[in-house]
Motif scaffolding. Structure first.
Motif, PDB file in Angstrom:
ATOM      1  N   VAL A  17       0.850  -1.194   0.000  1.00 51.47           N
ATOM      2  CA  VAL A  17       0.000   0.000   0.000  1.00 51.47           C
ATOM      3  C   VAL A  17       0.884   1.242   0.000  1.00 51.47           C
ATOM      4  N   VAL A  18       0.594   2.167  -0.911  1.00 50.68           N
ATOM      5  CA  VAL A  18       1.366   3.415  -0.972  1.00 50.68           C
ATOM      6  C   VAL A  18       0.840   4.342   0.127  1.00 50.68           C
ATOM      7  N   SER A  19       1.564   4.386   1.251  1.00 51.35           N
ATOM      8  CA  SER A  19       1.130   5.219   2.377  1.00 51.35           C
ATOM      9  C   SER A  19       2.163   6.286   2.710  1.00 51.35           C
ATOM     10  N   HIS A  20       3.242   6.338   1.898  1.00 58.33           N
ATOM     11  CA  HIS A  20       4.323   7.310   2.117  1.00 58.33           C
ATOM     12  C   HIS A  20       4.916   7.159   3.516  1.00 58.33           C
ATOM     13  N   GLY A  21       5.017   5.922   4.003  1.00 59.11           N
ATOM     14  CA  GLY A  21       5.672   5.645   5.280  1.00 59.11           C
ATOM     15  C   GLY A  21       4.766   5.681   6.491  1.00 59.11           C
ATOM     16  N   ILE A  22       3.494   6.058   6.321  1.00 58.44           N
ATOM     17  CA  ILE A  22       2.591   6.167   7.472  1.00 58.44           C
ATOM     18  C   ILE A  22       2.365   4.799   8.118  1.00 58.44           C
ATOM     19  N   LEU A  23       2.162   3.766   7.296  1.00 59.58           N
ATOM     20  CA  LEU A  23       1.968   2.425   7.829  1.00 59.58           C
ATOM     21  C   LEU A  23       3.214   1.931   8.561  1.00 59.58           C
ATOM     22  N   ALA A  24       4.386   2.257   8.019  1.00 55.78           N
ATOM     23  CA  ALA A  24       5.632   1.826   8.656  1.00 55.78           C
ATOM     24  C   ALA A  24       5.802   2.491  10.020  1.00 55.78           C
ATOM     25  N   VAL A  25       5.511   3.783  10.097  1.00 53.15           N
ATOM     26  CA  VAL A  25       5.609   4.498  11.372  1.00 53.15           C
ATOM     27  C   VAL A  25       4.612   3.923  12.377  1.00 53.15           C
ATOM     28  N   GLY A  26       3.390   3.666  11.919  1.00 46.50           N
ATOM     29  CA  GLY A  26       2.391   3.062  12.792  1.00 46.50           C
ATOM     30  C   GLY A  26       2.807   1.679  13.258  1.00 46.50           C
ATOM     31  N   GLY A  27       3.433   0.918  12.365  1.00 46.90           N
ATOM     32  CA  GLY A  27       3.892  -0.422  12.721  1.00 46.90           C
ATOM     33  C   GLY A  27       4.976  -0.394  13.783  1.00 46.90           C
ATOM     34  N   ILE A  28       5.945   0.506  13.630  1.00 52.26           N
ATOM     35  CA  ILE A  28       7.016   0.627  14.616  1.00 52.26           C
ATOM     36  C   ILE A  28       6.453   1.066  15.969  1.00 52.26           C
TER      37      ILE A  28
END
Length: 442
Positions: free
Chosen positions: A311-322
Motif C-alpha cells: 500500500v502506498v502510504s508514504h511511510g505512514i503504515l511503517a511508522v504506525g507499525g514501529i
C-alpha cells in the motif's frame, strides 16, 4: 627349603592378592549425591528438569539432591510446581544459593525455603518475593492485589513452619519485599548454613538428620561420590530461549525476516528463518505468560510493516507499525510477576534497528520504481544513435548495434547523432542532437 618357599609364596599371595580382595569386599557401598544447577529464570522447563533429576536420583539410590540455585525469579505457577516436587520428594533436597554473589530472588526464595536444608554462598542474597500478577496491574482492584499478596504470604509461612524456619521473617520477604544477605538470612533462621563452595557444604551437612514433610527423618550421608545431573539438550535449548530478552529478540528477528520476504518475494530463506524465529518467540512468550494485549500490539505492528510493501502510504503504515511494535513490547511484561522482564534498552535498540531496516527497504523500493525502464522498446527512449542514411523525413538509424526505421520532423544528414524520443511499432522517432550531446533523459 621347600617349606620356606611355600611360606614365602603364601606371604606374597597374602600381601598382593588376598588382602586387597578382602578390603574391596569390606568397603561399604556409598550412595551418590546428585547435583542439579539452575542459573536463570524459573520457567516451565526448570520444573521438568528438577522432576527428571528427582526421579533419576531416587532410581539410583542417591543420599540427597543438591540444587545449586541462582535466579532473579520466575513464574508463580512454575514455582508452585517446583515447591510441591521438593516438599513431596522421598529423597532429601538441599538448595544451595551459589556461586558467591548469586541471588535467590522472588521465586527463588520459595524454592530455597522449601528445601530440607537451605544454604547460601558468601555475598549471595535472598528475598524480594512480593508477587505481582501476570495480568495488567491497572486491571486489578486493591482487594485483588491484597488477596494475591496474602495468599503468597500464607504459603511461605506454611513452608517455613514445616521446615523449622522463621515464618515471620519469611513473610517479610513477601509482604515488604525484604531481601536478606547470607549472614542476615542465617541470623533470621531462614537458612541453615553458609558454605564457601559445594565441598564445604557437603562436609557441613554430612551426618545431619533432617525432617521430611511427612514427619519421618533421614540422616544425610554426603561423603559419597558426586554425580552432576545436567539438563538434556532439549531442556538446555528451551531454557536458553526462555529468557524474556532472548524470546523477544527471536520474535523481532522473525518479524524482520517475514517483512524482508514480503518486500523481496522469492528470497525464501528470510521467510523460512523468519517464520521459525517468530513462532519460537511467540511460543516462548506464551509459556512465560506474556500479556496478550502486548502480543497483539506486536503482531499488529508486523501487519502494518508488511502492508507498507503493498500500500502506498508514504511511510505512514511503517511508522504506525514501529509505534505499535514498541508499545506492545513495553506491555509484554508490564504486569510481570517474580522477576521476569524485558530490558528496555533491548526494546528501543531493536525498534531503532527495525525502523532503519524498514526505511532501507522502502528506499530501495522507491528507487526501483523511479528507475528508467531498460528492457523492451521502452528502454530505447532516450538512447543515442547514428543516422546511417539521410533522414528526410524517413531513414535508418543504428542504435545499440541494431538498425531501426527512423522518422524525424527535421532533416538529418547521414552520420549525425540522434536521440530517440518515441517508439511506434518498428519505427523510432528521432531528433538531431549537437555533437557531444547526451541522452535526453539523463
Amino acid at each position: 627349603m621347600f617349606n620356606l618357599r611355600k611360606i614365602l609364596l603364601f606371604i606374597i599371595l597374602l600381601i598382593f592378592v588376598i588382602l586387597p580382595l578382602s578390603s574391596l569386599k569390606a568397603a561399604p557401598t556409598q550412595s551418590p549425591v546428585y547435583v542439579l544447577s539452575i542459573d536463570g529464570p524459573i520457567v516451565p522447563v526448570v520444573a521438568d528438569y528438577i522432576e527428571s533429576g528427582l526421579q533419576e536420583a531416587e532410581k539410583n539410590g542417591a543420599s540427597c539432591i543438591v540444587i545449586e540455585l541462582s535466579t532473579p525469579g520466575g513464574l508463580y505457577s512454575t514455582t508452585q510446581k517446583i515447591v510441591t516436587q521438593i516438599l513431596n520428594s522421598p529423597i532429601p533436597v538441599v538448595v544451595y544459593v551459589s556461586p558467591a554473589g548469586a541471588w535467590a530472588g522472588s521465586a527463588g526464595t520459595f524454592i530455597t525455603l522449601s528445601a530440607n536444608v537451605a544454604a547460601m554462598a558468601p555475598g549471595s542474597r535472598i528475598g524480594a518475593a512480593h508477587p505481582v500478577s501476570m495480568e495488567d496491574d491497572s486491571a486489578l482492584s486493591d482487594v485483588q492485589k491484597q488477596k494475591i499478596t496474602h495468599d503468597a504470604a500464607a504459603w511461605i509461612r506454611s513452608i517455613a513452619e514445616n521446615r523449622g524456619r522463621d515464618p515471620k521473617n519469611a513473610e517479610m520477604a513477601v509482604i515488604e519485599s525484604k531481601s536478606f544477605t547470607d549472614t542476615e538470612a542465617l541470623n533470621a533462621h531462614l537458612i541453615d548454613f553458609k558454605a564457601t563452595n559445594l565441598n564445604d557444604l557437603l562436609k557441613k551437612i554430612n551426618g545431619l538428620t533432617v525432617k521430611n514433610f511427612d514427619g519421618t527423618t533421614t540422616t544425610l550421608q554426603t561423603d559419597g561420590p558426586i554425580k552432576y545431573f545436567p539438563m538434556s539438550s532439549s531442556q538446555k535449548f528451551l531454557f536458553a530461549i526462555s529468557d524474556p530478552n532472548i524470546a523477544y529478540l527471536l520474535m523481532s528477528a522473525g518479524i524482520l525476516g517475514i517483512v524482508l520476504e514480503l518486500y523481496h518475494p522469492g528470497a525464501i530463506f528470510p521467510g523460512v528463518a523468519g517464520g521459525i524465529s517468530l513462532l519460537l518467540g511467540l511460543y516462548t512468550l506464551g509459556t512465560l505468560n506474556a500479556q496478550l494485549s502486548g502480543m497483539l500490539l506486536v503482531i499488529l505492528g508486523l501487519v502494518l510493516l508488511a502492508s507498507e510493501a503493498f500500500v502506498v502510504s508514504h511511510g505512514i503504515l511503517a511508522v504506525g507499525g514501529i509505534t505499535s511494535f514498541v508499545l506492545g513490547s513495553l506491555m509484554l511484561f508490564s504486569g510481570n510477576q517474580m522477576g521476569l522482564t524485558i530490558n528496555k534498552g533491548v526494546v528501543f535498540a531493536t525498534a531503532f534497528f527495525m525502523a532503519a531496516f524498514v526505511s532501507f527497504l522502502l528506499a530501495a523500493v522507491i528507487k526501483a520504481q523511479k528507475r528508467k525502464v531498460v528492457t523492451g522498446v521502452e528502454g530505447l527512449i532516450g538512447e543515442i544513435g547514428i543516422a546511417v542514411s539521410d533522414i528526410n523525413p524517413n531513414g535508418i538509424v543504428l542504435v545499440e548495434g541494431e538498425r531501426w526505421q527512423a522518422e524525424s520532423k527535421e532533416y538529418i544528414a547521414k552520420g549525425e547523432k540522434v536521440v530517440i524520443t518515441a517508439v511506434e511499432g518498428l519505427t523510432v522517432k528521432v531528433e538531431k542532437i549537437k555533437e557531444g550531446g547526451s541522452k535526453k533523459n539523463d
